[in-house]
Scaffold this active site. Sequence first.
Site, PDB file in Angstrom:
ATOM      1  N   ASN A   1      58.321 -42.837 141.765  1.00  0.00           N
ATOM      2  CA  ASN A   1      58.441 -41.447 141.340  1.00  0.00           C
ATOM      3  C   ASN A   1      57.575 -41.296 140.096  1.00  0.00           C
ATOM      4  OD1 ASN A   1      59.142 -38.916 140.451  1.00  0.00           O
ATOM      5  ND2 ASN A   1      61.334 -39.294 140.333  1.00  0.00           N
TER       6      ASN A   1
ATOM      7  N   ARG B   1      57.997 -40.017 145.883  1.00  0.00           N
ATOM      8  CA  ARG B   1      58.568 -38.684 145.704  1.00  0.00           C
ATOM      9  C   ARG B   1      57.418 -37.730 145.384  1.00  0.00           C
ATOM     10  NH1 ARG B   1      61.062 -35.818 140.545  1.00  0.00           N
ATOM     11  NH2 ARG B   1      62.015 -34.018 141.535  1.00  0.00           N
TER      12      ARG B   1
ATOM     13  N   HIS C   1      64.873 -30.524 144.702  1.00  0.00           N
ATOM     14  CA  HIS C   1      66.014 -31.453 144.767  1.00  0.00           C
ATOM     15  C   HIS C   1      66.496 -31.650 146.207  1.00  0.00           C
ATOM     16  CE1 HIS C   1      67.019 -30.166 140.387  1.00  0.00           C
ATOM     17  NE2 HIS C   1      66.336 -31.297 140.364  1.00  0.00           N
TER      18      HIS C   1
ATOM     19  N   ARG D   1      65.069 -25.582 130.648  1.00  0.00           N
ATOM     20  CA  ARG D   1      64.555 -24.443 131.413  1.00  0.00           C
ATOM     21  C   ARG D   1      65.546 -23.293 131.363  1.00  0.00           C
ATOM     22  NH1 ARG D   1      63.637 -28.265 136.441  1.00  0.00           N
ATOM     23  NH2 ARG D   1      61.873 -29.508 135.703  1.00  0.00           N
TER      24      ARG D   1
ATOM     25  N   GLU E   1      68.644 -40.658 145.213  1.00  0.00           N
ATOM     26  CA  GLU E   1      67.417 -40.120 145.784  1.00  0.00           C
ATOM     27  C   GLU E   1      66.454 -41.228 146.197  1.00  0.00           C
ATOM     28  OE1 GLU E   1      66.155 -36.159 143.801  1.00  0.00           O
ATOM     29  OE2 GLU E   1      67.313 -37.214 142.278  1.00  0.00           O
TER      30      GLU E   1
END
Length: 412
Positions: free
Chosen positions: A11, A102, A192, A253, A398
């Site tokens: 990733n 990813r 996600h 965010r 993940e």
Amino acid sequence: MNQLNKILVLNAGSSTLKYKLFNATNANKTLALAPMISGMVEIGEVSKVTHKSHGENPKKMELPDANLNDHRSALSLVIDLLCDPGFGGLASKSEINAIGHRVVHGAERFKNATLITKDLMAALEASIPLAPLHNPANILGIEVATELLGDACPQVAVFDTAYHSTMPASAYLYGLPYHLYKDHGVRRYGFHGTSHSFVAKKAAKHLGKPLEECNFITCHLGNGASITAIKNGKSIDTSMGLTPLEGLVMGTRSGDIDPAIPTFLNKQTGMSYAEIDSMLNKKSGLLGLSGDADIRNLQDRFRAGDKHADLTLEVFAHRVRKYIGAYLIQLSPRLDGIIFTGGIGENSWILRNKILKDLEHVGIVVDKSKNEVDLTSQIMSVESSKSQVPLLVVQTDEEKSIAEQTFQVVQG
């Protein structure tokens, strides 16, 4: 592929490289993935490496000043560590049978994990305008892996957006001129997806139901956060949009805001649109509201009676509740479970309590004695016996999901 395989999951972020090595066995057509090594490299002038082995005798290594200024030097060190006699699990890098990457944005073209080819790389380059902060780093990770491991090692792209490709047009279109969608791809994509898909499968198995018969609301709550409505095992709506900025209040965010705010700030304060964009992505959310993006620190302040920390947590919880309410309607007439995952979803019972309070009128009742404990297994139920809806805390993985999809693609 042979029955015994080594799958490396990468990733690559703009300034980090996360990795996890799995040992895969496929006896009697049942795939089992055992983590062997995992770690993270922080790239830059002040670089740091955390590397640990798994298994019966786990070991951990930290290199506080590794002097790694780019992804090539970072991945080169990772491969050396994977082959280290004391801390690695490989005799040589040639033992790596496949690499799963990813990739944040696959646009509309990629709806499943895909073998990486020259055509795919060209498509990823074309998608950069949709994910300018993420896709360039993902592409660089693939290029460096190819350089260091060669073309003989197959590589697979696993897209954050792929799981949400089942959303209907009514959910993914914005109320903008239609030609912006047709000409520039302006639409909701969602992110996600790997995590939402993984925890939905785990929850369905836990409940003893086929996934295709399950309706879930999955809440991936971490520094980045999103919620997905899953109907009959498929995503039908999600809170993130064209970019990961839309939706929930997150670590840094803003999530949903009035679209006129950037223009207002530009006129009233003289901020440039680049400065506003940076503020919305990196200086807003929990950080902007409270001065701290770490939920653990906010909870400590809340426990100490800090009213502003309490207000910040309430803002976060309010936005989550708002999406849960919207998705309850979309999943009518049946909801099979609400799932909490991610660093906050799995570990913050304070926020789970705030999110789930006073929902008895819609059949959702949390059992605080079950909820106010640490997650010590892969899944736990926190609903009251009075609840009509299962409430589950599920540990996401993940990297394991990426390894599973990589195995399936390479095996063909």
